[in-house]
Design an enzyme around this catalytic site. Structure first.
Site, PDB file in Angstrom:
ATOM      1  CD  GLN A 191      -2.996  -0.449  -0.025  1.00 28.92           C
ATOM      2  OE1 GLN A 191      -3.315   0.619  -0.303  1.00 28.92           O
ATOM      3  NE2 GLN A 191      -4.021  -1.203  -0.777  1.00 28.92           N
ATOM      4  CB  SER A 192       4.200   1.704  -1.429  1.00 27.92           C
ATOM      5  OG  SER A 192       4.909   3.103  -1.870  1.00 27.92           O
ATOM      6  CG  ASN A 193       0.614   6.499   0.373  1.00 25.89           C
ATOM      7  OD1 ASN A 193      -0.470   6.522   0.163  1.00 25.89           O
ATOM      8  ND2 ASN A 193       1.016   6.490   1.690  1.00 25.89           N
TER       9      ASN A 193
END
Length: 341
Positions: free
Chosen positions: A83-85
């Site tokens: 879930q890396s921005n």
């Protein structure tokens, strides 16, 4: 504009930069929380940077993509958590600049459900047309970077021009330059605060922000809330980041080295995992100010601010600025966690 800010702008102009920010982000006083907590609380709204749901990574990517454009790259490769921005914003920046993106997703957070792997940033990256890779280890920065280079070699063999955004600390911290600008920007907006609170993960946001403030003549303490490593590990990482940043920008590292403050009181149960303090901070901000925080960085940062207030590190009546780093799509990836609140 002060002489210090002009000097920062002049130094940053030496580096190639792709303009991705929409405008200067606002600083907003949180009236109800200020009354409730007994401090003068302000929020630097870097959740509103504009590109692809905003967030702090836009500032960092301006300098990575500046170099990629200079090198005439047609594909950008980057690695991060599922879930890396950072990887989601990189995919958006690549789309805007007419490039392809390859996103490597690492297994950093154990025990997550199906939504974590399908929704939030993962979904948005698919909409953006990114290619996805999988890396089974969550704490091997060198290995993750090497996997990107293996894919880059395949792209080169097929006639492409790839550019790798490295995760490992041994590479020049180009992303930190974005927060040198961000810190200077804050110093021009509001310079009379008593403390600032930021997340501290890779060190690029924290290190750049501290540097931008110090080079602007702002000497208030900057507290980095540990989101991935414990206090001792993060302190050592910040020393490396700041040393490399000082070399990159050619300034005396002594200006910033004595300003490293890191605190790991809300790190548990670990990176990307939501403890009770993070849950409480997320709901307190939403139900008091109508502002959403993400569960990985900004909610932990606010939880850390509350912890520093409880410990007396931040005192009642002080003027405090918190950096809101965005990352809001991750809320949907954490749906099962959020629904349990």
């Amino acid at each position: 504009m002060t002489t210090e800010q002009m000097n920062i702008d002049r130094k940053l102009s030496e580096f190639p930069r792709a303009r991705l920010m929409t405008e200067v982000t606002q600083v907003e006083r949180l009236d109800r929380l200020s009354d409730r907590l007994g401090i003068d609380l302000w929020l630097k709204r870097d959740d509103l940077t504009g590109l692809s749901f905003g967030g702090n990574k836009t500032r960092q990517l301006e300098f990575y993509f500046g170099e990629a454009v200079q090198q005439r790259a047609d594909t950008v490769l980057i690695t991060g958590a599922v879930q890396s921005n950072f990887v989601r914003t990189a995919a958006a920046a690549a789309a805007r600049l007419g490039m392809k993106s390859v996103l490597q997703l690492e297994e950093r957070v154990p025990g997550m459900g199906e939504q974590y792997y399908r929704s939030g940033n993962v979904l948005l990256a698919k909409v953006l047309g990114a290619e996805h890779m999988h890396f089974p280890v969550g704490e091997d920065e060198v290995g993750a970077d090497n996997a990107l280079h293996e894919r880059a070699a395949q792209l080169i063999a097929n006639g492409h021009r790839p550019y790798v955004i490295h995760l490992g600390i041994d590479h020049p911290p180009l992303g930190a330059l974005g927060y040198v600008q961000g810190g200077a920007e804050l110093g021009a907006q509001i310079s009379d605060f008593d403390a600032a609170v930021v997340p501290s993960g890779s060190g690029s946001t924290h290190g750049g922000f501290l540097t931008g403030l110090r080079l602007s003549g702002v000497h208030a303490p900057v507290y980095g809330i540990c989101v991935r490593r414990d206090q001792d590990q993060q302190y050592a990482r910040m020393e490396k980041v700041l040393g490399r940043l000082a070399a990159l920008m050619d300034f005396d590292p002594a200006i910033v080295m004595n300003g490293i403050n890191v605190w790991d009181g809300v790190l548990a149960p670990g990176y990307g995992q939501v403890g009770q303090g993070t849950r409480d901070a997320l709901t307190l901000m939403a139900r008091t100010e109508g502002i959403f925080l993400d569960p990985v960085y900004s909610a932990k940062t606010f939880s850390g601010l509350l912890g520093l207030l409880d410990e007396g590190v931040i005192s009642k009546g002080q003027k405090v600025v918190m950096l809101h780093t965005g990352g809001l799509p991750a809320l949907f990836g954490y749906q099962e966690v959020i629904e349990s609140i």
